[in-house]
Scaffold this motif. Sequence first.
Motif, mmCIF file in Angstrom:
data_model
loop_
_atom_site.group_PDB
_atom_site.id
_atom_site.type_symbol
_atom_site.label_atom_id
_atom_site.label_comp_id
_atom_site.label_asym_id
_atom_site.label_seq_id
_atom_site.Cartn_x
_atom_site.Cartn_y
_atom_site.Cartn_z
ATOM 1 N N ASN A 123 0.829 -1.204 0.000
ATOM 2 C CA ASN A 123 0.000 0.000 0.000
ATOM 3 C C ASN A 123 0.865 1.256 0.000
ATOM 4 O OD1 ASN A 123 -2.247 -1.657 0.104
ATOM 5 N ND2 ASN A 123 -2.369 -1.593 2.335
ATOM 6 N N VAL A 124 1.949 1.233 0.755
ATOM 7 C CA VAL A 124 2.875 2.364 0.754
ATOM 8 C C VAL A 124 3.583 2.464 -0.592
ATOM 9 C CG1 VAL A 124 4.898 3.391 1.859
ATOM 10 C CG2 VAL A 124 3.173 2.261 3.253
ATOM 11 N N ALA A 125 3.879 1.313 -1.204
ATOM 12 C CA ALA A 125 4.532 1.323 -2.520
ATOM 13 C C ALA A 125 3.675 2.063 -3.548
ATOM 14 C CB ALA A 125 4.803 -0.104 -2.988
ATOM 15 N N THR A 126 2.353 1.856 -3.509
ATOM 16 C CA THR A 126 1.484 2.582 -4.445
ATOM 17 C C THR A 126 1.472 4.078 -4.126
ATOM 18 O OG1 THR A 126 -0.511 2.171 -3.112
ATOM 19 C CG2 THR A 126 0.019 0.576 -4.822
ATOM 20 N N SER A 127 1.522 4.426 -2.845
ATOM 21 C CA SER A 127 1.579 5.841 -2.467
ATOM 22 C C SER A 127 2.849 6.488 -3.009
ATOM 23 C CB SER A 127 1.532 5.995 -0.944
ATOM 24 O OG SER A 127 0.305 5.519 -0.419
ATOM 25 N N MET A 128 3.956 5.768 -2.943
ATOM 26 C CA MET A 128 5.209 6.295 -3.468
ATOM 27 C C MET A 128 5.150 6.447 -4.982
ATOM 28 S SD MET A 128 7.852 4.160 -1.047
ATOM 29 C CE MET A 128 9.277 4.643 -2.022
ATOM 30 N N GLY A 129 4.511 5.484 -5.650
ATOM 31 C CA GLY A 129 4.349 5.603 -7.091
ATOM 32 C C GLY A 129 3.550 6.837 -7.467
ATOM 33 N N ARG A 130 2.496 7.122 -6.730
ATOM 34 C CA ARG A 130 1.691 8.318 -7.001
ATOM 35 C C ARG A 130 2.504 9.587 -6.781
ATOM 36 N NH1 ARG A 130 -3.519 7.052 -7.912
ATOM 37 N NH2 ARG A 130 -4.362 5.110 -7.020
ATOM 38 N N ILE A 131 3.365 9.570 -5.785
ATOM 39 C CA ILE A 131 4.219 10.739 -5.527
ATOM 40 C C ILE A 131 5.146 10.982 -6.717
ATOM 41 C CG2 ILE A 131 6.104 11.619 -4.080
ATOM 42 C CD1 ILE A 131 4.730 10.138 -1.723
ATOM 43 N N LEU A 132 5.732 9.913 -7.243
ATOM 44 C CA LEU A 132 6.599 10.069 -8.411
ATOM 45 C C LEU A 132 5.820 10.659 -9.580
ATOM 46 C CD1 LEU A 132 8.710 6.760 -8.479
ATOM 47 C CD2 LEU A 132 9.209 8.917 -7.321
ATOM 48 N N ARG A 133 4.621 10.148 -9.822
ATOM 49 C CA ARG A 133 3.821 10.641 -10.946
ATOM 50 C C ARG A 133 3.409 12.097 -10.727
ATOM 51 N NH1 ARG A 133 1.116 7.978 -15.023
ATOM 52 N NH2 ARG A 133 2.878 6.533 -14.753
ATOM 53 N N ASP A 134 3.009 12.440 -9.516
ATOM 54 C CA ASP A 134 2.611 13.814 -9.225
ATOM 55 C C ASP A 134 3.752 14.800 -9.455
ATOM 56 O OD1 ASP A 134 0.094 12.958 -8.551
ATOM 57 O OD2 ASP A 134 0.404 13.051 -6.377
ATOM 58 N N HIS A 135 4.993 14.324 -9.249
ATOM 59 C CA HIS A 135 6.159 15.184 -9.446
ATOM 60 C C HIS A 135 6.723 15.084 -10.867
ATOM 61 C CE1 HIS A 135 6.061 15.436 -5.055
ATOM 62 N NE2 HIS A 135 6.935 16.406 -5.131
ATOM 63 N N GLY A 136 6.112 14.237 -11.706
ATOM 64 C CA GLY A 136 6.558 14.111 -13.086
ATOM 65 C C GLY A 136 7.940 13.515 -13.234
ATOM 66 N N LEU A 137 8.277 12.521 -12.393
ATOM 67 C CA LEU A 137 9.614 11.955 -12.376
ATOM 68 C C LEU A 137 9.695 10.640 -13.148
ATOM 69 C CD1 LEU A 137 10.521 12.555 -8.618
ATOM 70 C CD2 LEU A 137 10.922 14.057 -10.578
ATOM 71 N N ASP A 138 10.882 10.367 -13.675
ATOM 72 C CA ASP A 138 11.152 9.073 -14.303
ATOM 73 C C ASP A 138 11.619 8.092 -13.232
ATOM 74 O OD1 ASP A 138 10.575 10.334 -16.666
ATOM 75 O OD2 ASP A 138 12.660 10.521 -17.315
ATOM 76 N N ALA A 139 11.518 6.798 -13.519
ATOM 77 C CA ALA A 139 11.906 5.777 -12.556
ATOM 78 C C ALA A 139 12.675 4.658 -13.258
ATOM 79 C CB ALA A 139 10.678 5.204 -11.852
#
Length: 249
Positions: free
Chosen positions: A98-114
């Motif tokens: 569940n935290v992993a999905t929250s972190m993924g959303r944070i990356l997307r909200d900031h427009g970051l590559d992974a």
Amino acid sequence: MSSIRTIIVSAVLVFVAATAAQAQQRPPIGLYGSPTDAMIFYVARGPAGACGPGCSDWIAAEGAVQWDSWKRLIAILDRQAGRKLPVVIHIWGASNLNVATSMGRILRDHGLDAIAGATEVEACAGKSEADCFALKRPGGPLDAKVALPDAACDFACVLVLAGGVHRSLAEGAKVVLTGRSIRNRRAPNVSAEQRESLTVIFGEQYRKYLLEMGVEPALVDLVDSLDAGARPFVVPPAEVARLHIVTPP
């Protein structure tokens, strides 16, 4: 407190890593209640192209995804003064999905590559895990390179990776999946019926999340086909592309 709703509040869906954890455990990142091997974040730098075309600086994210990992991710992003550094993800051990999905959303909200890969810090050569951890803990920048991780990109890794605008695997890296399981740190004796119900509920949440991120939700069906003790499944490169776990170059 035995209702499904109550258990959802305190239960976490944990992914048992397909590969072994690090031989040496790091000290806890926090002072109180922080488990060993919890994810840390720091800035790394290398030569031009070290993290992709035109990329020489990145944020290293390494360790197990724990309850407060998303807070630490936000903290390091806030310190970048608007720089959009890619995040290189290296996850091992049991992680909170569940935290992993929250972190993924944070990356997307900031427009970051992974990128799923390991960060090898030059100054850590020949040092113990504890000494290397002490170098990373202040947050960098540290001279390093992106390398093949010793732990494969598991389901927790994929959930974080999915948040990247552009997603890639370090050269030679693999996506390896096993089953997932429910663990409730407040009430460990969760019944089989409750575990089954929660697994279905969380599975639907992950399907919705992956669809929003542009990853095929059928990935969850693949994970669900694997029992918690099943042999790890290596996702073929063609399937990694078809499921949109990575994006085109």
